[in-house]
Design an enzyme around this catalytic site. Structure first.
Site, mmCIF file in Angstrom:
data_model
loop_
_atom_site.group_PDB
_atom_site.id
_atom_site.type_symbol
_atom_site.label_atom_id
_atom_site.label_comp_id
_atom_site.label_asym_id
_atom_site.label_seq_id
_atom_site.Cartn_x
_atom_site.Cartn_y
_atom_site.Cartn_z
ATOM 1 N N SER A 113 26.344 -17.941 -4.760
ATOM 2 C CA SER A 113 24.976 -17.430 -4.765
ATOM 3 C C SER A 113 24.140 -17.914 -5.940
ATOM 4 O O SER A 113 23.926 -19.119 -6.081
ATOM 5 C CB SER A 113 25.032 -15.908 -4.716
ATOM 6 O OG SER A 113 23.754 -15.383 -4.521
ATOM 7 N N HIS A 114 23.726 -17.002 -6.794
ATOM 8 C CA HIS A 114 22.810 -17.352 -7.885
ATOM 9 C C HIS A 114 23.543 -17.927 -9.099
ATOM 10 O O HIS A 114 22.903 -18.274 -10.087
ATOM 11 C CB HIS A 114 22.025 -16.107 -8.312
ATOM 12 C CG HIS A 114 22.927 -15.002 -8.782
ATOM 13 N ND1 HIS A 114 23.639 -14.194 -7.919
ATOM 14 C CD2 HIS A 114 23.256 -14.609 -10.028
ATOM 15 C CE1 HIS A 114 24.356 -13.345 -8.623
ATOM 16 N NE2 HIS A 114 24.144 -13.566 -9.905
ATOM 17 N N ASP A 277 17.331 -18.500 -4.209
ATOM 18 C CA ASP A 277 18.550 -18.746 -4.979
ATOM 19 C C ASP A 277 19.493 -19.717 -4.262
ATOM 20 O O ASP A 277 19.151 -20.283 -3.222
ATOM 21 C CB ASP A 277 19.265 -17.438 -5.329
ATOM 22 C CG ASP A 277 19.959 -16.808 -4.123
ATOM 23 O OD1 ASP A 277 19.492 -17.028 -2.999
ATOM 24 O OD2 ASP A 277 20.968 -16.086 -4.325
ATOM 25 N N ASP A 279 22.132 -19.534 -2.324
ATOM 26 C CA ASP A 279 22.489 -19.357 -0.918
ATOM 27 C C ASP A 279 21.343 -18.807 -0.079
ATOM 28 O O ASP A 279 21.548 -18.428 1.075
ATOM 29 C CB ASP A 279 23.721 -18.459 -0.796
ATOM 30 C CG ASP A 279 23.489 -17.066 -1.354
ATOM 31 O OD1 ASP A 279 22.660 -16.909 -2.264
ATOM 32 O OD2 ASP A 279 24.134 -16.119 -0.869
ATOM 33 N N ASP A 281 19.451 -16.068 -0.189
ATOM 34 C CA ASP A 281 19.194 -14.663 0.150
ATOM 35 C C ASP A 281 18.282 -13.960 -0.851
ATOM 36 O O ASP A 281 17.839 -12.840 -0.608
ATOM 37 C CB ASP A 281 20.508 -13.889 0.366
ATOM 38 C CG ASP A 281 21.437 -13.935 -0.821
ATOM 39 O OD1 ASP A 281 21.087 -14.570 -1.841
ATOM 40 O OD2 ASP A 281 22.535 -13.348 -0.738
ATOM 41 N N ARG A 282 17.980 -14.618 -1.977
ATOM 42 C CA ARG A 282 17.076 -13.996 -2.944
ATOM 43 C C ARG A 282 15.707 -14.650 -2.917
ATOM 44 O O ARG A 282 15.581 -15.808 -2.526
ATOM 45 C CB ARG A 282 17.610 -14.168 -4.366
ATOM 46 C CG ARG A 282 18.878 -13.441 -4.615
ATOM 47 C CD ARG A 282 19.231 -13.542 -6.090
ATOM 48 N NE ARG A 282 20.455 -12.795 -6.326
ATOM 49 C CZ ARG A 282 20.811 -12.319 -7.506
ATOM 50 N NH1 ARG A 282 20.061 -12.549 -8.565
ATOM 51 N NH2 ARG A 282 21.928 -11.640 -7.638
ATOM 52 N N LYS A 376 20.395 -9.875 2.715
ATOM 53 C CA LYS A 376 19.054 -10.067 2.199
ATOM 54 C C LYS A 376 18.614 -11.479 2.559
ATOM 55 O O LYS A 376 19.449 -12.333 2.858
ATOM 56 C CB LYS A 376 18.991 -9.788 0.704
ATOM 57 C CG LYS A 376 19.962 -10.560 -0.183
ATOM 58 C CD LYS A 376 19.888 -9.990 -1.608
ATOM 59 C CE LYS A 376 20.660 -10.828 -2.608
ATOM 60 N NZ LYS A 376 22.065 -10.419 -2.727
HETATM 61 C C1 VG1 Z 1 24.110 -9.023 -8.545
HETATM 62 C C2 VG1 Z 1 22.894 -8.153 -8.306
HETATM 63 C C3 VG1 Z 1 23.039 -7.402 -6.998
HETATM 64 C C4 VG1 Z 1 23.276 -8.404 -5.870
HETATM 65 C C5 VG1 Z 1 24.459 -9.284 -6.204
HETATM 66 C C6 VG1 Z 1 24.659 -10.381 -5.174
HETATM 67 O O1 VG1 Z 1 25.254 -8.217 -8.656
HETATM 68 O O2 VG1 Z 1 22.694 -7.258 -9.364
HETATM 69 O O3 VG1 Z 1 21.889 -6.631 -6.770
HETATM 70 O O4 VG1 Z 1 23.517 -7.729 -4.667
HETATM 71 O O5 VG1 Z 1 24.278 -9.917 -7.460
HETATM 72 O O6 VG1 Z 1 23.513 -11.166 -5.054
HETATM 73 P P1 VG1 Z 1 25.908 -7.806 -10.073
HETATM 74 O O7 VG1 Z 1 27.133 -7.030 -9.746
HETATM 75 O O8 VG1 Z 1 26.150 -9.073 -10.828
HETATM 76 O O9 VG1 Z 1 24.856 -6.996 -10.773
HETATM 77 V V1 VG1 Z 1 23.675 -12.797 -4.618
HETATM 78 O O10 VG1 Z 1 22.181 -13.405 -4.336
HETATM 79 O O11 VG1 Z 1 24.792 -13.227 -5.623
HETATM 80 O O12 VG1 Z 1 24.541 -12.780 -3.147
HETATM 81 CO CO CO Z 2 22.366 -15.078 -3.235
#
Ligand code: VG1
Ligand code: CO
Length: 543
Positions: A113-114, A277, A279, A281-282, A376
């Site tokens: 993801s991010h 981001d 993948d 979803d953000r 998302k």
């Molecule tokens: C983070 C965010 C959370 C989100 C998750 C996955 O998690 O705070 O809101 O759902 O990333 O997003 P954490 O546990 O690091 O706070 V993504 O775009 O990585 O799928």
């Molecule tokens: Co993501």
């Protein structure tokens, strides 16, 4: 070609976090690491025999190799079919859509993801269930439990599948169907939004910049915004997915999407800016000279969703993760909508959407979405904003001012202290947790604490429980401090400090958030000693 059962041993630490298993890419590339986890997924869901799965990811380094391993393992485990995005690409929301559209038995998404990508950065694997959503905790627990007992995995020894163009092929007895990663997703978007009105908006000279951050959303945004909606060529920048995201950190926030921020803060900036981001979803959205905080974005989308055809009948309800600001709650109350507060992570929204209790969900971490899929969805949020801008014929700045005048403003910020020494982080959290009971009634920085707890959640649909989801300290008037440890990091421990202060207006609605939040930030330091004890003079990332 022959079926191989490979002997293996449990590998420590294969516990999925907030969103799948994330580790350094090199860890995933280690002997049996990926294989053990994938076999554990198949075992935990009662085997893969006769099942159909979706497979794809954000194209980061090691995705191609991982996709081939997973295909060969699915074949060896008796899967009937795997639907794969061309080039092993699928954004997370597009994968969720395919899982639902073809009524499959779930999907495997290759993404961290991010988190940054590359040989020395991060990789990730996530399993989504047949509803299209991230596996709920009961499933991730079962996968983790299986990783602790696994003794062998199945893999077919055969040549790689050709993922370079759409079409159907076979791997052993299993069908591999390579699909255009964008087509079905783009078609879904056309059913939700007024493409005619958005096309007119672009035709009238409305200017936009979409920064795909060299990640997976590029092809989706180019097809939808430029090809279907007529936005000028060049509206999408950094639009080619690269294995290392071209060195960008594909996290759409003011720190990492600073190029877009700089562009949008100029006098002759485009009317609308957005980033997504790794993948897809953000999302982060901006107007000319205006940054929209994700919590506010969720509230604005909830208040205006009926302007888009897909939501013209109104919303069933809304949900937000606990650390997300209460801005959307005010909209829900005004509209008489049911509202829910869940732990962090999209997996907690799935039941609410499946049970038709909510239509829109969102998190402060630049994520919102609706029940059109079970993830998302970054581009979806951007299109809903565009639909709203087209319908209201106002600027982003005007819409925000109008929103705050009507509902008041929840000033909000998140301060991330990244990669702290894990034991230091645990001491900081543990000390505060131990004092929670004693805090209500006391006063810090002139603010009286009305309640303090460690957030726990009981799912209203299936009764499942989640505890230890974040320490929260609420002050009279609704100001809040929340502290939790990230479940997506791959190094040490990252503490997230969430800060919120409500101002009803009409005075004081136009302040700079860090300034408006100054007393809450000071109170957080007094209560936690976070900066002092971590030896950090300031957070690594402020959003
Ligand atoms: C983070 C965010 C959370 C989100 C998750 C996955 O998690 O705070 O809101 O759902 O990333 O997003 P954490 O546990 O690091 O706070 V993504 O775009 O990585 O799928
Ligand atoms: Co993501």
């Amino acid at each position: 070609m022959h079926l191989n059962q490979v002997a293996t041993q449990p590998i420590e630490g294969q516990k999925p976090g907030t969103s799948g298993l994330r580790k350094k890419t090199k860890v995933f590339m280690g002997p049996h690491y990926l294989e053990n986890f994938v076999q554990a997924i198949f075992d935990a869901i009662g085997g893969a025999t006769g099942k159909t799965f979706v497979l794809g990811g954000d194209g980061r380094y090691f995705s191609h190799e991982a996709a081939q391993v997973i295909l060969r393992m699915a074949a060896a485990n008796g899967a009937a079919k795997v639907i794969v995005g061309q080039g092993a690409l699928l954004s997370t929301p597009a994968a969720s859509n395919l899982i639902r559209l073809f009524r499959t038995d779930g999907g495997i998404i290759l993404s961290a993801s991010h988190n940054p990508g590359g040989h020395d950065e991060d990789f990730g694997v996530k399993f989504n269930t047949p509803n299209g959503g991230p596996a709920p905790e009961a499933v991730t627990e079962a996968i983790f439990a299986r990783t602790k007992t696994i003794q062998q995995y199945g893999i077919l020894e055969t040549v790689d599948a050709d993922l370079s163009r759409p079409g159907v092929q076979r791997m052993g007895d299993m069908v591999v169907e390579v699909v255009d990663p964008v087509a079905d997703y783009a078609a879904l978007m056309e059913t939700l939004f007024d493409f005619g009105a958005i096309r007119e908006l672009f035709a009238s000279g409305f200017r936009m910049r979409f920064d795909a951050m060299n990640a997976v959303t590029g092809p989706y945004a180019t097809e939808v915004l430029e090809n279907r909606l007529g936005a000028p060529k060049g509206t999408v920048v950094h639009g080619a997915p690269l294995p290392d995201f071209g060195g960008m950190h594909p996290d759409p926030n003011p720190t990492w999407a600073h190029e877009l921020i700089a562009e949008m803060m100029q006098a002759d900036a485009p009317d609308f800016g957005a980033a997504s981001d790794g993948d897809g979803d953000r999302n982060m959205v901006l107007g000319r000279g205006v940054y929209v905080s994700p919590s506010d974005s969720l509230a604005v989308l909830a208040a205006n969703a009926h302007l888009a055809p897909g939501y013209a009948g109104g919303l069933k309800g809304v949900a937000r993760s606990m650390p997300t600001s209460a801005a959307v709650d005010r909209v829900a109350d005004a509209m008489g909508l049911p509202k829910y507060e869940t732990p962090t992570g999209w997996k907690f929204f799935g039941n609410l959407m499946d049970a038709d209790r909510v239509t829109l969900c969102g998190e402060e971490s630049f994520g919102n979405g609706s029940d059109h899929v079970r993830e998302k969805d970054g581009l979806w949020a951007v299109l809903l904003w565009l639909n709203i801008l087209a319908a209201r014929k106002q600027s982003v700045g005007e819409i925000m001012a109008d929103h705050w005048n009507r509902y008041g403003r929840n000033y909000y910020s998140r301060h991330d202290y990244e990669a702290l020494d894990a034991s230091t982080a645990n001491v900081i959290m543990g000390d505060l947790r131990a004092r929670l009971d004693t805090l209500p009634g006391s006063t810090v920085e002139g603010m009286r604490i009305s309640s303090a707890d460690d957030f726990a959640y009981t799912d209203p649909v299936d009764g499942s429980q989640a505890t230890g989801q974040g320490l929260r300290i609420v002050f009279d008037g609704g100001s809040r401090i929340v502290l939790r440890i990230s479940g997506t990091g791959t190094e040490g421990a990252t503490i997230r400090l969430y800060l919120e202060r409500y101002v009803a207006g009409p005075e004081g609605l136009g302040e700079e958030p860090q300034k408006a939040l100054a007393p809450v930030i000071r109170a957080a330091e007094t209560l936690t000693g976070l900066r002092e004890r971590s030896g950090r003079s300031e957070p690594d990332v402020v959003t």
